[in-house]
Design a protein around this motif. Structure first.
Motif, PDB file in Angstrom:
ATOM      1  N   CYS A   1       1.206  67.045  53.212  1.00 15.57           N
ATOM      2  CA  CYS A   1       0.382  66.257  52.154  1.00 15.57           C
ATOM      3  C   CYS A   1       0.723  65.353  51.432  1.00 15.57           C
ATOM      4  O   CYS A   1       2.051  65.283  50.896  1.00 15.57           O
TER       5      CYS A   1
ATOM      6  N   GLU B   1      -0.136  64.141  48.434  1.00 13.59           N
ATOM      7  CA  GLU B   1      -0.141  64.398  47.082  1.00 13.59           C
ATOM      8  C   GLU B   1       1.049  65.403  46.623  1.00 13.59           C
ATOM      9  O   GLU B   1       1.650  64.810  45.535  1.00 13.59           O
ATOM     10  N   CYS B   2       1.526  66.171  47.283  1.00 12.63           N
ATOM     11  CA  CYS B   2       2.537  66.928  46.903  1.00 12.63           C
ATOM     12  C   CYS B   2       3.846  67.013  47.633  1.00 12.63           C
ATOM     13  O   CYS B   2       4.795  67.575  47.662  1.00 12.63           O
TER      14      CYS B   2
ATOM     15  N   TYR C   1       3.693  68.884  50.547  1.00 10.04           N
ATOM     16  CA  TYR C   1       3.706  70.194  51.122  1.00 10.04           C
ATOM     17  C   TYR C   1       3.543  69.911  52.712  1.00 10.04           C
ATOM     18  O   TYR C   1       3.031  69.332  53.359  1.00 10.04           O
TER      19      TYR C   1
ATOM     20  N   CYS D   1      -4.953  71.595  50.771  1.00 15.55           N
ATOM     21  CA  CYS D   1      -3.570  72.237  50.432  1.00 15.55           C
ATOM     22  C   CYS D   1      -3.291  73.297  49.733  1.00 15.55           C
ATOM     23  O   CYS D   1      -4.139  73.241  48.674  1.00 15.55           O
TER      24      CYS D   1
ATOM     25  N   CYS E   1      -1.340  72.220  46.261  1.00 16.47           N
ATOM     26  CA  CYS E   1      -1.822  71.574  45.161  1.00 16.47           C
ATOM     27  C   CYS E   1      -3.393  71.521  44.988  1.00 16.47           C
ATOM     28  O   CYS E   1      -3.953  70.727  44.071  1.00 16.47           O
TER      29      CYS E   1
HETATM   30 ZN   LIG Z   1      -0.534  69.223  48.273  1.00 16.51          ZN
END
Ligand SMILES: [Zn+2]
Length: 121
Positions: free
Chosen positions: A10, A12-13, A15, A24, A27
């Motif tokens: 991911c 964004e985070c 993962y 995800c 997040c």
């Molecule tokens: Zn994420």
């Protein structure tokens, strides 16, 4: 040859999942997963391999590129200031327009920069 394994990460985070996911679970963001290849090292450990990741244009760093003059100011202007080392330029035009003559003159100017390879078909 090193064995490869794929993991989806991911953006964004961070993962990680073994397969691509639309959302995800960590997040809750949508369409944030990108593929990352892991190369097996000498032991049994997998390490992340560099893979191209899409970036936002305004987050890119500006790099100065050195350009070499072709000896023709008008051509240098069209090329954005001259030829970039390692770049590829396609020159096209009608037969007899003077492409080969222009290229040979550029080769003559550029020969001081290093080796010049002229390929024509
Ligand atoms: Zn994420």
């Amino acid at each position: 040859m090193a064995k490869e394994k794929t993991v989806f990460v991911c953006s964004e985070c961070g993962y990680e999942a073994p397969k691509w996911l639309g959302k995800c679970p960590a997040c809750n963001q949508w369409n944030t997963f990108y593929e990352e290849k892991l190369a097996k090292q000498s032991g049994s450990k997998y390490e992340k391999k560099k893979v191209a990741v899409p970036m936002v244009l305004n987050q890119l760093e500006k790099k100065e590129i050195s350009r070499n003059s072709t000896g023709f100011s008008e051509l240098d202007r069209v090329l954005g200031g001259g030829l970039v080392k390692g770049s590829l330029v396609l020159l096209g035009g009608e037969p007899g327009i003077g492409k080969s003559t222009l290229i040979l003159q550029i080769c003559n100017t550029m020969k001081g920069e290093g080796k010049v390879l002229y390929v024509s078909r």
